[in-house]
Scaffold this motif. Sequence first.
Motif, PDB file in Angstrom:
ATOM      1  N   GLN A   4       0.805  -1.210   0.000  1.00 21.33           N
ATOM      2  CA  GLN A   4       0.000   0.000   0.000  1.00 21.33           C
ATOM      3  C   GLN A   4       0.845   1.271   0.000  1.00 21.33           C
ATOM      4  O   GLN A   4       0.345   2.355  -0.290  1.00 21.33           O
ATOM      5  CB  GLN A   4      -0.926   0.015   1.227  1.00 21.33           C
ATOM      6  CG  GLN A   4      -1.924  -1.134   1.286  1.00 21.33           C
ATOM      7  CD  GLN A   4      -3.021  -0.977   0.251  1.00 21.33           C
ATOM      8  OE1 GLN A   4      -2.857  -1.388  -0.902  1.00 21.33           O
ATOM      9  NE2 GLN A   4      -4.121  -0.386   0.639  1.00 21.33           N
ATOM     10  N   SER A   5       2.121   1.133   0.342  1.00 24.34           N
ATOM     11  CA  SER A   5       3.000   2.299   0.421  1.00 24.34           C
ATOM     12  C   SER A   5       3.464   2.718  -0.971  1.00 24.34           C
ATOM     13  O   SER A   5       3.666   1.868  -1.849  1.00 24.34           O
ATOM     14  CB  SER A   5       4.217   1.995   1.295  1.00 24.34           C
ATOM     15  OG  SER A   5       3.821   1.643   2.596  1.00 24.34           O
ATOM     16  N   PRO A   6       3.633   4.027  -1.196  1.00 27.57           N
ATOM     17  CA  PRO A   6       4.108   4.484  -2.515  1.00 27.57           C
ATOM     18  C   PRO A   6       5.553   4.102  -2.764  1.00 27.57           C
ATOM     19  O   PRO A   6       6.352   3.973  -1.827  1.00 27.57           O
ATOM     20  CB  PRO A   6       3.938   6.002  -2.435  1.00 27.57           C
ATOM     21  CG  PRO A   6       3.971   6.321  -0.979  1.00 27.57           C
ATOM     22  CD  PRO A   6       3.368   5.155  -0.286  1.00 27.57           C
ATOM     23  N   LEU A   7       5.885   3.896  -4.040  1.00 31.58           N
ATOM     24  CA  LEU A   7       7.275   3.657  -4.410  1.00 31.58           C
ATOM     25  C   LEU A   7       8.130   4.872  -4.104  1.00 31.58           C
ATOM     26  O   LEU A   7       9.277   4.759  -3.685  1.00 31.58           O
ATOM     27  CB  LEU A   7       7.371   3.331  -5.906  1.00 31.58           C
ATOM     28  CG  LEU A   7       6.777   2.001  -6.369  1.00 31.58           C
ATOM     29  CD1 LEU A   7       6.806   1.912  -7.882  1.00 31.58           C
ATOM     30  CD2 LEU A   7       7.540   0.839  -5.749  1.00 31.58           C
ATOM     31  N   TRP A   8       7.556   6.050  -4.362  1.00 32.69           N
ATOM     32  CA  TRP A   8       8.215   7.288  -3.983  1.00 32.69           C
ATOM     33  C   TRP A   8       7.204   8.397  -3.815  1.00 32.69           C
ATOM     34  O   TRP A   8       6.090   8.327  -4.333  1.00 32.69           O
ATOM     35  CB  TRP A   8       9.323   7.686  -4.943  1.00 32.69           C
ATOM     36  CG  TRP A   8       8.944   8.007  -6.360  1.00 32.69           C
ATOM     37  CD1 TRP A   8       8.813   7.128  -7.387  1.00 32.69           C
ATOM     38  CD2 TRP A   8       8.688   9.306  -6.919  1.00 32.69           C
ATOM     39  NE1 TRP A   8       8.486   7.787  -8.547  1.00 32.69           N
ATOM     40  CE2 TRP A   8       8.412   9.114  -8.296  1.00 32.69           C
ATOM     41  CE3 TRP A   8       8.680  10.600  -6.410  1.00 32.69           C
ATOM     42  CZ2 TRP A   8       8.115  10.174  -9.165  1.00 32.69           C
ATOM     43  CZ3 TRP A   8       8.380  11.656  -7.267  1.00 32.69           C
ATOM     44  CH2 TRP A   8       8.107  11.443  -8.624  1.00 32.69           C
ATOM     45  N   SER A   9       7.586   9.369  -3.031  1.00 30.94           N
ATOM     46  CA  SER A   9       6.716  10.495  -2.734  1.00 30.94           C
ATOM     47  C   SER A   9       7.564  11.757  -2.715  1.00 30.94           C
ATOM     48  O   SER A   9       8.692  11.755  -2.225  1.00 30.94           O
ATOM     49  CB  SER A   9       6.045  10.295  -1.371  1.00 30.94           C
ATOM     50  OG  SER A   9       5.236  11.405  -1.023  1.00 30.94           O
ATOM     51  N   ALA A  10       7.030  12.822  -3.286  1.00 26.09           N
ATOM     52  CA  ALA A  10       7.777  14.082  -3.344  1.00 26.09           C
ATOM     53  C   ALA A  10       6.861  15.245  -3.014  1.00 26.09           C
ATOM     54  O   ALA A  10       5.697  15.270  -3.447  1.00 26.09           O
ATOM     55  CB  ALA A  10       8.388  14.280  -4.722  1.00 26.09           C
ATOM     56  N   GLU A  11       7.363  16.175  -2.235  1.00 28.09           N
ATOM     57  CA  GLU A  11       6.656  17.445  -2.033  1.00 28.09           C
ATOM     58  C   GLU A  11       7.002  18.312  -3.234  1.00 28.09           C
ATOM     59  O   GLU A  11       7.959  19.070  -3.242  1.00 28.09           O
ATOM     60  CB  GLU A  11       7.075  18.110  -0.731  1.00 28.09           C
ATOM     61  CG  GLU A  11       6.231  19.325  -0.391  1.00 28.09           C
ATOM     62  CD  GLU A  11       6.465  19.839   1.012  1.00 28.09           C
ATOM     63  OE1 GLU A  11       6.082  20.988   1.275  1.00 28.09           O
ATOM     64  OE2 GLU A  11       7.030  19.093   1.845  1.00 28.09           O
ATOM     65  N   ALA A  12       6.181  18.172  -4.282  1.00 18.49           N
ATOM     66  CA  ALA A  12       6.556  18.612  -5.618  1.00 18.49           C
ATOM     67  C   ALA A  12       6.246  20.074  -5.894  1.00 18.49           C
ATOM     68  O   ALA A  12       6.943  20.733  -6.676  1.00 18.49           O
ATOM     69  CB  ALA A  12       5.851  17.743  -6.658  1.00 18.49           C
ATOM     70  N   HIS A  13       5.176  20.603  -5.310  1.00 16.64           N
ATOM     71  CA  HIS A  13       4.738  21.967  -5.580  1.00 16.64           C
ATOM     72  C   HIS A  13       4.301  22.636  -4.285  1.00 16.64           C
ATOM     73  O   HIS A  13       4.111  21.972  -3.258  1.00 16.64           O
ATOM     74  CB  HIS A  13       3.584  21.973  -6.585  1.00 16.64           C
ATOM     75  CG  HIS A  13       3.976  21.573  -7.981  1.00 16.64           C
ATOM     76  ND1 HIS A  13       4.426  22.477  -8.923  1.00 16.64           N
ATOM     77  CD2 HIS A  13       3.978  20.360  -8.595  1.00 16.64           C
ATOM     78  CE1 HIS A  13       4.675  21.846 -10.052  1.00 16.64           C
ATOM     79  NE2 HIS A  13       4.422  20.556  -9.882  1.00 16.64           N
ATOM     80  N   GLN A  14       4.116  23.945  -4.358  1.00 17.05           N
ATOM     81  CA  GLN A  14       3.729  24.718  -3.181  1.00 17.05           C
ATOM     82  C   GLN A  14       2.219  24.835  -3.024  1.00 17.05           C
ATOM     83  O   GLN A  14       1.738  25.236  -1.964  1.00 17.05           O
ATOM     84  CB  GLN A  14       4.352  26.121  -3.257  1.00 17.05           C
ATOM     85  CG  GLN A  14       5.868  26.121  -3.243  1.00 17.05           C
ATOM     86  CD  GLN A  14       6.429  25.425  -2.019  1.00 17.05           C
ATOM     87  OE1 GLN A  14       6.063  25.739  -0.884  1.00 17.05           O
ATOM     88  NE2 GLN A  14       7.322  24.460  -2.237  1.00 17.05           N
ATOM     89  N   GLN A  15       1.466  24.507  -4.071  1.00 17.18           N
ATOM     90  CA  GLN A  15       0.010  24.566  -3.995  1.00 17.18           C
ATOM     91  C   GLN A  15      -0.582  23.319  -4.665  1.00 17.18           C
ATOM     92  O   GLN A  15       0.128  22.370  -4.956  1.00 17.18           O
ATOM     93  CB  GLN A  15      -0.512  25.864  -4.641  1.00 17.18           C
ATOM     94  CG  GLN A  15      -0.069  27.137  -3.918  1.00 17.18           C
ATOM     95  CD  GLN A  15      -0.725  28.378  -4.478  1.00 17.18           C
ATOM     96  OE1 GLN A  15      -1.899  28.386  -4.804  1.00 17.18           O
ATOM     97  NE2 GLN A  15       0.051  29.450  -4.595  1.00 17.18           N
ATOM     98  N   ASN A  16      -1.887  23.330  -4.897  1.00 13.03           N
ATOM     99  CA  ASN A  16      -2.546  22.173  -5.494  1.00 13.03           C
ATOM    100  C   ASN A  16      -1.925  21.809  -6.838  1.00 13.03           C
ATOM    101  O   ASN A  16      -1.680  22.682  -7.676  1.00 13.03           O
ATOM    102  CB  ASN A  16      -4.033  22.457  -5.695  1.00 13.03           C
ATOM    103  CG  ASN A  16      -4.840  22.212  -4.446  1.00 13.03           C
ATOM    104  OD1 ASN A  16      -4.753  21.136  -3.843  1.00 13.03           O
ATOM    105  ND2 ASN A  16      -5.634  23.185  -4.042  1.00 13.03           N
ATOM    106  N   ILE A  17      -1.715  20.519  -7.049  1.00 11.33           N
ATOM    107  CA  ILE A  17      -1.255  20.006  -8.326  1.00 11.33           C
ATOM    108  C   ILE A  17      -2.484  19.675  -9.155  1.00 11.33           C
ATOM    109  O   ILE A  17      -3.367  18.944  -8.710  1.00 11.33           O
ATOM    110  CB  ILE A  17      -0.360  18.776  -8.135  1.00 11.33           C
ATOM    111  CG1 ILE A  17       0.863  19.147  -7.279  1.00 11.33           C
ATOM    112  CG2 ILE A  17       0.087  18.205  -9.480  1.00 11.33           C
ATOM    113  CD1 ILE A  17       1.630  17.958  -6.741  1.00 11.33           C
TER     114      ILE A  17
END
Length: 302
Positions: A51-64
């Motif tokens: 269930q865990s993601p392969l990877w996760s990134a805080e990619a943007h400062q607002q809604n993607i």
Amino acid sequence: YMGEAPSGICIRTLPFQDSQVNCMAISPHKNGLVAAGHHHIRMFDLNSNNQSPLWSAEAHQQNITSIGFQKDAKWIYSGSEDNWIKIWDVRTQTCKRKYDCKASVNALALHCNQGELISGDQNGLIRLWDLKADACLQYIAPRMDSSIRSITINTSGDTACVANNHGDVFCLDLVDSNPPATAPLTNSSLSSAPKAATTPAAEGGSAQRMKLTHTFRAHNKYILKCLFSPNQRILATTSADWTINLWHTAKANRPDTEPWSLWKTLQGHNRWVWDCAFSADSAYLVTCSSDHTAKLWDVSKG
């Protein structure tokens, strides 16, 4: 939530913590799912029970607002309300390029040549980005008092349709769909790319790759999604008016119909219809709505 289309039975649920999910994309090989919400992008392995993601990134400062894969799943692209478009290397999980649109990015579409992105923003601008040249080749603003909501490019790459929040659809011819300057972006070219794009040198210039050829009113309220069918014969539009309209395209191959004429209206949702997806054979359409339902439509029967 992942379900079987014929039965509607849920077969798997993947957690996305911290925020709502704004957009998703399945990888071309159907073994990966990328989902984006507020700030975060997360990638999941569909062949694993983990269930865990392969990877996760805080990619943007607002809604993607937009996410998608390159054809070989070597990189993904994202657009956000923080004004930025970003290109992510899947292998290294890092951002390799980014482009400032100066306004909230509401929609993105990757051309089939894998070297161009079309973006639409809150200010009503449609931009064409050349990823190999690392620049904006052209922009057009068909209606500045209305924000762009959705963009779709047909599978042959010669036509794009862009929808706004006034219910208009703008049909664009993409002249010379495989120019030498937009060869497919490879991992090697990503690795050598600058981490931040400079000001587009050719913005609004003379390239004129996009040519506005037709405009029509598809709905009287917000259009939330426009999408070409894989066989290129149908354009679907979903709206805040609770309906889905199906339009004949210029490739409909029906001498008795005009291009961009309404074929049929699908009714059955009780709230805004936010998204849609065609089956690979263009025979079926899935729609989802604020009424908490997803519906599977037989396109020919409506």
